[in-house]
Scaffold this motif. Sequence first.
Motif, PDB file in Angstrom:
ATOM      1  N   MET A  10       0.838  -1.184   0.000  1.00 40.01           N
ATOM      2  CA  MET A  10       0.000   0.000   0.000  1.00 40.01           C
ATOM      3  C   MET A  10       0.883   1.247   0.000  1.00 40.01           C
ATOM      4  SD  MET A  10      -3.164  -0.717  -0.022  1.00 40.01           S
ATOM      5  CE  MET A  10      -4.633  -0.855   0.915  1.00 40.01           C
ATOM      6  N   ALA A  11       1.366   1.644  -1.153  1.00 42.50           N
ATOM      7  CA  ALA A  11       2.230   2.805  -1.258  1.00 42.50           C
ATOM      8  C   ALA A  11       1.410   4.032  -1.633  1.00 42.50           C
ATOM      9  CB  ALA A  11       3.315   2.550  -2.291  1.00 42.50           C
ATOM     10  N   HIS A  12       1.499   5.062  -0.813  1.00 40.29           N
ATOM     11  CA  HIS A  12       0.816   6.315  -1.118  1.00 40.29           C
ATOM     12  C   HIS A  12       1.259   6.770  -2.503  1.00 40.29           C
ATOM     13  CE1 HIS A  12       0.001  10.680  -0.933  1.00 40.29           C
ATOM     14  NE2 HIS A  12      -1.098  10.239  -0.321  1.00 40.29           N
ATOM     15  N   THR A  13       0.287   7.216  -3.332  1.00 44.57           N
ATOM     16  CA  THR A  13       0.571   7.581  -4.715  1.00 44.57           C
ATOM     17  C   THR A  13      -0.079   8.911  -5.039  1.00 44.57           C
ATOM     18  OG1 THR A  13       0.660   5.250  -5.351  1.00 44.57           O
ATOM     19  CG2 THR A  13       0.350   6.849  -7.126  1.00 44.57           C
ATOM     20  N   ILE A  14       0.678   9.767  -5.721  1.00 47.53           N
ATOM     21  CA  ILE A  14       0.173  11.040  -6.221  1.00 47.53           C
ATOM     22  C   ILE A  14       0.161  10.947  -7.735  1.00 47.53           C
ATOM     23  CG2 ILE A  14       0.563  13.531  -6.371  1.00 47.53           C
ATOM     24  CD1 ILE A  14       2.142  13.227  -3.694  1.00 47.53           C
ATOM     25  N   VAL A  15      -0.995  11.242  -8.330  1.00 53.14           N
ATOM     26  CA  VAL A  15      -1.127  11.232  -9.788  1.00 53.14           C
ATOM     27  C   VAL A  15      -1.111  12.678 -10.264  1.00 53.14           C
ATOM     28  CG1 VAL A  15      -2.619  10.643 -11.747  1.00 53.14           C
ATOM     29  CG2 VAL A  15      -2.458   9.093  -9.796  1.00 53.14           C
ATOM     30  N   LEU A  16      -0.197  12.976 -11.184  1.00 51.90           N
ATOM     31  CA  LEU A  16      -0.129  14.289 -11.824  1.00 51.90           C
ATOM     32  C   LEU A  16      -0.780  14.150 -13.185  1.00 51.90           C
ATOM     33  CD1 LEU A  16       3.587  15.088 -10.950  1.00 51.90           C
ATOM     34  CD2 LEU A  16       1.543  15.716  -9.657  1.00 51.90           C
ATOM     35  N   PHE A  17      -1.796  14.975 -13.455  1.00 53.78           N
ATOM     36  CA  PHE A  17      -2.618  14.809 -14.651  1.00 53.78           C
ATOM     37  C   PHE A  17      -2.804  16.151 -15.340  1.00 53.78           C
ATOM     38  CE2 PHE A  17      -7.000  14.465 -16.502  1.00 53.78           C
ATOM     39  CZ  PHE A  17      -6.761  13.433 -17.388  1.00 53.78           C
ATOM     40  N   GLN A  18      -2.536  16.185 -16.643  1.00 57.25           N
ATOM     41  CA  GLN A  18      -2.763  17.377 -17.454  1.00 57.25           C
ATOM     42  C   GLN A  18      -3.333  16.927 -18.791  1.00 57.25           C
ATOM     43  OE1 GLN A  18       0.608  19.983 -17.927  1.00 57.25           O
ATOM     44  NE2 GLN A  18      -0.352  21.067 -19.601  1.00 57.25           N
ATOM     45  N   PRO A  19      -4.673  16.948 -18.932  1.00 60.36           N
ATOM     46  CA  PRO A  19      -5.274  16.455 -20.171  1.00 60.36           C
ATOM     47  C   PRO A  19      -5.060  17.381 -21.368  1.00 60.36           C
ATOM     48  CG  PRO A  19      -6.966  17.274 -18.702  1.00 60.36           C
ATOM     49  CD  PRO A  19      -5.671  17.311 -17.945  1.00 60.36           C
ATOM     50  N   GLY A  20      -4.861  18.661 -21.118  1.00 62.14           N
ATOM     51  CA  GLY A  20      -4.716  19.608 -22.227  1.00 62.14           C
ATOM     52  C   GLY A  20      -3.684  20.665 -21.916  1.00 62.14           C
ATOM     53  N   ASN A  21      -4.101  21.924 -22.001  1.00 59.52           N
ATOM     54  CA  ASN A  21      -3.171  23.025 -21.774  1.00 59.52           C
ATOM     55  C   ASN A  21      -2.808  23.161 -20.301  1.00 59.52           C
ATOM     56  OD1 ASN A  21      -5.296  24.400 -20.528  1.00 59.52           O
ATOM     57  ND2 ASN A  21      -5.917  25.363 -22.427  1.00 59.52           N
ATOM     58  N   VAL A  22      -1.928  24.114 -20.008  1.00 61.00           N
ATOM     59  CA  VAL A  22      -1.398  24.278 -18.659  1.00 61.00           C
ATOM     60  C   VAL A  22      -2.502  24.495 -17.619  1.00 61.00           C
ATOM     61  CG1 VAL A  22       0.088  25.756 -17.239  1.00 61.00           C
ATOM     62  CG2 VAL A  22       0.793  25.139 -19.534  1.00 61.00           C
ATOM     63  N   GLU A  23      -3.569  25.169 -18.005  1.00 55.55           N
ATOM     64  CA  GLU A  23      -4.648  25.447 -17.058  1.00 55.55           C
ATOM     65  C   GLU A  23      -5.390  24.193 -16.606  1.00 55.55           C
ATOM     66  OE1 GLU A  23      -4.490  27.356 -20.073  1.00 55.55           O
ATOM     67  OE2 GLU A  23      -3.302  28.841 -19.004  1.00 55.55           O
ATOM     68  N   THR A  24      -5.194  23.073 -17.299  1.00 51.17           N
ATOM     69  CA  THR A  24      -5.894  21.837 -16.936  1.00 51.17           C
ATOM     70  C   THR A  24      -5.100  20.966 -15.968  1.00 51.17           C
ATOM     71  OG1 THR A  24      -5.017  20.576 -18.827  1.00 51.17           O
ATOM     72  CG2 THR A  24      -7.077  21.797 -19.172  1.00 51.17           C
ATOM     73  N   ARG A  25      -3.954  21.432 -15.523  1.00 54.70           N
ATOM     74  CA  ARG A  25      -3.139  20.638 -14.592  1.00 54.70           C
ATOM     75  C   ARG A  25      -3.889  20.401 -13.284  1.00 54.70           C
ATOM     76  NH1 ARG A  25       2.555  23.799 -14.595  1.00 54.70           N
ATOM     77  NH2 ARG A  25       3.171  23.258 -16.719  1.00 54.70           N
ATOM     78  N   THR A  26      -3.768  19.179 -12.794  1.00 60.29           N
ATOM     79  CA  THR A  26      -4.332  18.853 -11.490  1.00 60.29           C
ATOM     80  C   THR A  26      -3.565  17.668 -10.917  1.00 60.29           C
ATOM     81  OG1 THR A  26      -6.398  18.490 -10.279  1.00 60.29           O
ATOM     82  CG2 THR A  26      -6.107  17.235 -12.319  1.00 60.29           C
ATOM     83  N   TYR A  27      -3.855  17.326  -9.704  1.00 60.29           N
ATOM     84  CA  TYR A  27      -3.250  16.142  -9.099  1.00 60.29           C
ATOM     85  C   TYR A  27      -4.257  15.517  -8.142  1.00 60.29           C
ATOM     86  CZ  TYR A  27      -2.586  18.568  -4.674  1.00 60.29           C
ATOM     87  OH  TYR A  27      -2.815  19.221  -3.498  1.00 60.29           O
ATOM     88  N   TRP A  28      -4.040  14.253  -7.882  1.00 60.17           N
ATOM     89  CA  TRP A  28      -4.845  13.528  -6.903  1.00 60.17           C
ATOM     90  C   TRP A  28      -3.902  12.679  -6.068  1.00 60.17           C
ATOM     91  CZ3 TRP A  28      -6.128  12.419 -12.235  1.00 60.17           C
ATOM     92  CH2 TRP A  28      -7.125  13.239 -12.741  1.00 60.17           C
ATOM     93  N   ASP A  29      -4.238  12.466  -4.819  1.00 58.11           N
ATOM     94  CA  ASP A  29      -3.422  11.542  -4.023  1.00 58.11           C
ATOM     95  C   ASP A  29      -4.287  10.396  -3.535  1.00 58.11           C
ATOM     96  OD1 ASP A  29      -3.455  12.331  -0.648  1.00 58.11           O
ATOM     97  OD2 ASP A  29      -4.532  13.559  -2.098  1.00 58.11           O
ATOM     98  N   PHE A  30      -3.662   9.233  -3.440  1.00 61.08           N
ATOM     99  CA  PHE A  30      -4.352   7.984  -3.111  1.00 61.08           C
ATOM    100  C   PHE A  30      -3.544   7.214  -2.074  1.00 61.08           C
ATOM    101  CE2 PHE A  30      -5.360   9.199  -7.417  1.00 61.08           C
ATOM    102  CZ  PHE A  30      -6.737   9.109  -7.443  1.00 61.08           C
ATOM    103  N   GLU A  31      -4.250   6.424  -1.299  1.00 57.27           N
ATOM    104  CA  GLU A  31      -3.590   5.618  -0.276  1.00 57.27           C
ATOM    105  C   GLU A  31      -2.787   4.461  -0.859  1.00 57.27           C
ATOM    106  OE1 GLU A  31      -3.283   6.318   2.977  1.00 57.27           O
ATOM    107  OE2 GLU A  31      -4.254   8.186   2.384  1.00 57.27           O
ATOM    108  N   SER A  32      -3.118   4.067  -2.102  1.00 58.18           N
ATOM    109  CA  SER A  32      -2.387   2.950  -2.713  1.00 58.18           C
ATOM    110  C   SER A  32      -2.259   3.164  -4.218  1.00 58.18           C
ATOM    111  CB  SER A  32      -3.114   1.626  -2.454  1.00 58.18           C
ATOM    112  OG  SER A  32      -4.303   1.564  -3.217  1.00 58.18           O
TER     113      SER A  32
END
Length: 104
Positions: free
Chosen positions: A1-23
């Motif tokens: 169960m490794a904590h994981t951060i997902v970096l996501f950018q579907p389009g231009n710079v303004e669409t950048r986001t991230y999510w964090d998960f317990e696994s």
Amino acid sequence: MAHTIVLFQPGNVETRTYWDFESLNDALEYICHMYEIHLKEDNPGMTTITYDISQLFDYIDKVTDLSCLVFQRSNNMYAPFPKDWIKEKIFVFLKREANKAKPV
């Protein structure tokens, strides 16, 4: 169960986001879910949408940026992983989930 951060950018710079998960598995499941949301937005009139893994991988390849930062207990830091690594892990994850769903 490794904590994981997902970096996501579907389009231009303004669409950048991230999510964090317990696994990592939670993160992989959410990436698949994001693709399903994308499909629903592109096909609003359809009640049932199916896809195969190659379509999911095409979607991953087309997003501007997608990477995972996975916590490594051994050195107490996050290690970055690119799209190709994510696709390998999703393949293993979905295969394992499909095997769970098979009747015994």
